[in-house]
Design an enzyme around this catalytic site. Structure first.
Site, short mmCIF file in Angstrom:
data_model
loop_
_atom_site.label_atom_id
_atom_site.label_comp_id
_atom_site.label_asym_id
_atom_site.label_seq_id
_atom_site.Cartn_x
_atom_site.Cartn_y
_atom_site.Cartn_z
N PRO A 65 -23.03 -21.14 -12.24
CA PRO A 65 -24.26 -21.62 -12.87
C PRO A 65 -25.32 -20.52 -12.85
O PRO A 65 -25.35 -19.70 -11.92
CB PRO A 65 -24.68 -22.81 -11.99
CG PRO A 65 -23.97 -22.63 -10.70
CD PRO A 65 -22.74 -21.83 -11.00
N HIS A 66 -26.16 -20.49 -13.87
CA HIS A 66 -27.18 -19.46 -13.94
C HIS A 66 -28.36 -19.94 -14.77
O HIS A 66 -28.21 -20.85 -15.59
CB HIS A 66 -26.62 -18.15 -14.52
CG HIS A 66 -25.89 -18.33 -15.81
ND1 HIS A 66 -24.60 -18.79 -15.88
CD2 HIS A 66 -26.28 -18.12 -17.08
CE1 HIS A 66 -24.22 -18.84 -17.14
NE2 HIS A 66 -25.22 -18.45 -17.89
#
Length: 154
Positions: A65-66
């Site tokens: 995730p980012h």
């Protein structure tokens, strides 16, 4: 780009009680707030917004995730090893137990992409993932991640 600059030792944790993606994002936000002084709720919102574009579970039990956030001057990361794998809507439909989240400044262009590529390469290495799954000590996990990069560079 150096993984040890993206990931401070305190941002590496082993969690046993994550039961949903929402809870995972809250934990990521809390750890990022503690380690990097960024707003936890903004972090959670940004992660959820990014995830709504498409799942960041890249397969083989790994999620990346980012999000881009205000208030950051450089790309930073949080690594979590989940004791109980979590359904993450990954591309291969397998649950996730290794999570490497990246947070970048809103206006970071190529630096964000370089960091994502570096983390992706590191987390695609089967030997690295095997070592991460075999250890529960956060300092050992940090060492495995930072050594994996130097091994790949050689």
């Amino acid at each position: 780009m150096d993984l040890s600059k993206l990931l401070v030792p305190g941002a590496v944790k082993v969690l046993s009680n994550v039961t949903s993606k929402k809870r995972l994002f809250q934990d990521l936000g809390d750890i990022a707030a503690a380690c990097y002084k960024i707003d936890a709720s903004e972090t959670v919102d940004a992660l959820q917004e990014r995830e709504s574009l498409g799942p960041t579970g890249v397969g083989h039990g790994v999620a990346l995730p980012h999000a881009r956030l205000d208030g950051l001057s450089e790309v930073v990361g949080v690594f979590l090893r989940l004791e109980k794998p979590l359904d993450f809507d990954a591309v291969d439909r397998l649950p996730v137990d290794l999570v490497f989240a990246l947070f970048a400044p809103k206006d970071s262009g190529v630096e964000h992409l370089k960091a994502l590529a570096l983390v992706s390469r590191t987390m695609r290495d089967p030997e690295t993932c095997e070592k991460l799954r075999a250890n529960t000590d956060p300092s050992t996990l940090h060492a495995v991640l930072t050594e994996a990069q130097s091994r790949q560079a050689a």
